[in-house]
Design an enzyme around this catalytic site. Structure first.
Site, short mmCIF file in Angstrom:
data_model
loop_
_atom_site.label_atom_id
_atom_site.label_comp_id
_atom_site.label_asym_id
_atom_site.label_seq_id
_atom_site.Cartn_x
_atom_site.Cartn_y
_atom_site.Cartn_z
N SER A 99 0.82 -1.21 0.00
CA SER A 99 0.00 0.00 0.00
C SER A 99 0.85 1.25 0.00
O SER A 99 0.36 2.33 -0.31
CB SER A 99 -0.87 0.04 1.26
OG SER A 99 -1.67 -1.10 1.35
N HIS A 109 -1.23 -2.91 -7.30
CA HIS A 109 -1.89 -2.50 -6.06
C HIS A 109 -3.41 -2.64 -6.23
O HIS A 109 -4.08 -1.75 -6.75
CB HIS A 109 -1.48 -1.06 -5.71
CG HIS A 109 -2.06 -0.57 -4.43
ND1 HIS A 109 -2.32 0.75 -4.18
CD2 HIS A 109 -2.43 -1.24 -3.31
CE1 HIS A 109 -2.82 0.88 -2.97
NE2 HIS A 109 -2.90 -0.32 -2.43
N GLU A 126 -3.81 -0.14 -9.25
CA GLU A 126 -2.76 0.83 -9.53
C GLU A 126 -1.49 0.06 -9.89
O GLU A 126 -1.09 -0.82 -9.13
CB GLU A 126 -2.49 1.58 -8.23
CG GLU A 126 -2.45 3.04 -8.31
CD GLU A 126 -2.19 3.65 -6.93
OE1 GLU A 126 -1.69 4.76 -6.92
OE2 GLU A 126 -2.48 3.04 -5.89
N ASN A 170 -3.63 5.82 -2.04
CA ASN A 170 -3.50 6.07 -0.60
C ASN A 170 -3.02 7.48 -0.27
O ASN A 170 -3.26 7.97 0.82
CB ASN A 170 -2.59 5.03 0.03
CG ASN A 170 -3.34 3.72 0.14
OD1 ASN A 170 -4.52 3.71 0.47
ND2 ASN A 170 -2.68 2.61 -0.16
#
Ligand code: NAD
Length: 318
Positions: free
Chosen positions: A148, A176, A188, A226
């Site tokens: 992450s 991701h 991602e 994130n």
């Protein structure tokens, strides 16, 4: 040339990202066998979607049979739910399930074409695993991480003691996935400094085969998802700890005011408060920007072992 280089100025200074035009020639390699390391909520979801959508055999690795059995029981539950809602047939469920195998030995990934690591967000744990994967997996295998927040360049660097030898580090990339993997379409894809174009193309193509929609982002703290999501969740927790609003008011205004399926505190519980805290720590440490300081309440809840849904207690009880 298949790609163009775009230079972008961001928090971490000047960065380059590769942009692929629609006509760009793809150099993706074929993926016939997948390995997944970690059978938690993300790893299991990735394995199941790969079996269902990409129809590839998947070897799932975890540290104990207990963890693997828990993961497989979850897979069975998800497949049974899909059958009961007529989203798939029993035959399709059985086929997907038959493609999943498990092991507690990383060595059993010696014949995969692509491996996705989804162990907890602990840098040294991931570095150790990538150092081993570089030795165990075939020399053509793509080594992907679901991290992450940890730098892909640092994870890639852990594959070798000789930084000038990029034979393994050029095959490291991030895929991701978003949580829950069977539901969320977005993935991602992040390249480290060492990642080759073929690695990036193979990751994009394989995620598309899994039915996902890919975004490309730079190897920058928090990447895209994130970098945007975690400060939002952290701010909601700061609002709770400083009494700006109570739990239900915070979740209700964001859920009903921004048309999202759940509020930030419930979302934090679903993601895992330990995961949220480690991402905030990375954002804070790597940018040095105080706007990313983790909320005191988030830190205390993790200290208490209240990690959200996975520990049955977080901002809500489960
Ligand atoms: P989790 O805690 O649910 O699962 C991790 C699994 O890894 C566990 O089953 C654990 O037993 C296993 N494991 C631990 N050490 C291992 C080892 N040495 N070898 C093999 N298996 C090992 O965690 P998760 O929520 O699935 O997160 C996994 C990764 O995905 C993390 O990097 C996290 O940051 C990332 N991620 C999480 C989310 C989310 O919403 N939870 C979303 C996107 C990305």
């Amino acid at each position: 040339m298949a790609s163009s280089i775009v230079r972008m100025r961001g928090l971490g200074g000047l960065r380059t990202i590769r942009c692929f035009s629609a006509s760009a020639r793809r150099e993706a390699a074929e993926v016939n066998r997948l390995g997944v390391v970690g059978s938690g909520q993300m790893g299991l979801g990735i394995a199941l979607v790969a079996a269902q959508k990409a129809s590839v055999p998947v070897t799932i690795i975890d540290t104990s049979d207990k963890a693997l059995q828990k993961g497989l029981a979850f897979a069975d539950k998800l497949l049974a739910k899909d059958v009961s809602k007529s989203r798939i047939t029993q035959e399709q469920a059985d086929k997907a399930r038959s493609l999943l195998s498990t092991s507690t030995k990383l060595e059993d990934l010696s014949s995969v074409d692509f491996v996705i690591e989804a162990v907890p967000e602990i840098p040294q744990l991931k570095f150790d695993i990538f150092s081993q994967l570089a030795q165990i997996c075939p020399k053509h295998a793509i080594l992907a991480t679901n991290t992450s927040s940890i730098s892909i360049t640092r994870i890639a660097a852990a594959t070798t003691s000789d930084p000038t030898d990029t034979s393994a580090s050029s095959r490291v990339v991030s895929t991701h996935f978003m949580n829950p993997v069977p539901v969320q379409k977005g993935v991602e894809i992040i390249s480290g400094l060492q990642t080759s174009k073929e690695t990036l193309d193979t990751a994009v193509e394989f995620c598309k085969k899994m039915g996902k929609v890919t975004s490309i982002s730079a190897d920058s703290p928090g990447f895209l998802a994130n970098r945007i999501l975690m400060p939002y969740i952290n701010e909601a927790i700061i609002c709770l700890e400083t009494g700006v609003g109570d739990r239900d008011s915070i979740d209700a205004i964001m859920k009903n005011g921004t048309n999202v399926p759940m509020g930030p505190l419930q979302l934090a519980d679903f993601i895992g408060l330990d995961t949220c805290l480690s991402i905030m720590k990375v954002l804070h440490q790597e940018t040095g920007d105080s706007k990313y300081r983790p909320s005191v309440l988030l830190t205390k809840m993790v200290d208490a072992g209240w990690l959200g849904k996975k520990s049955a207690k977080g901002f809500y009880d489960y």
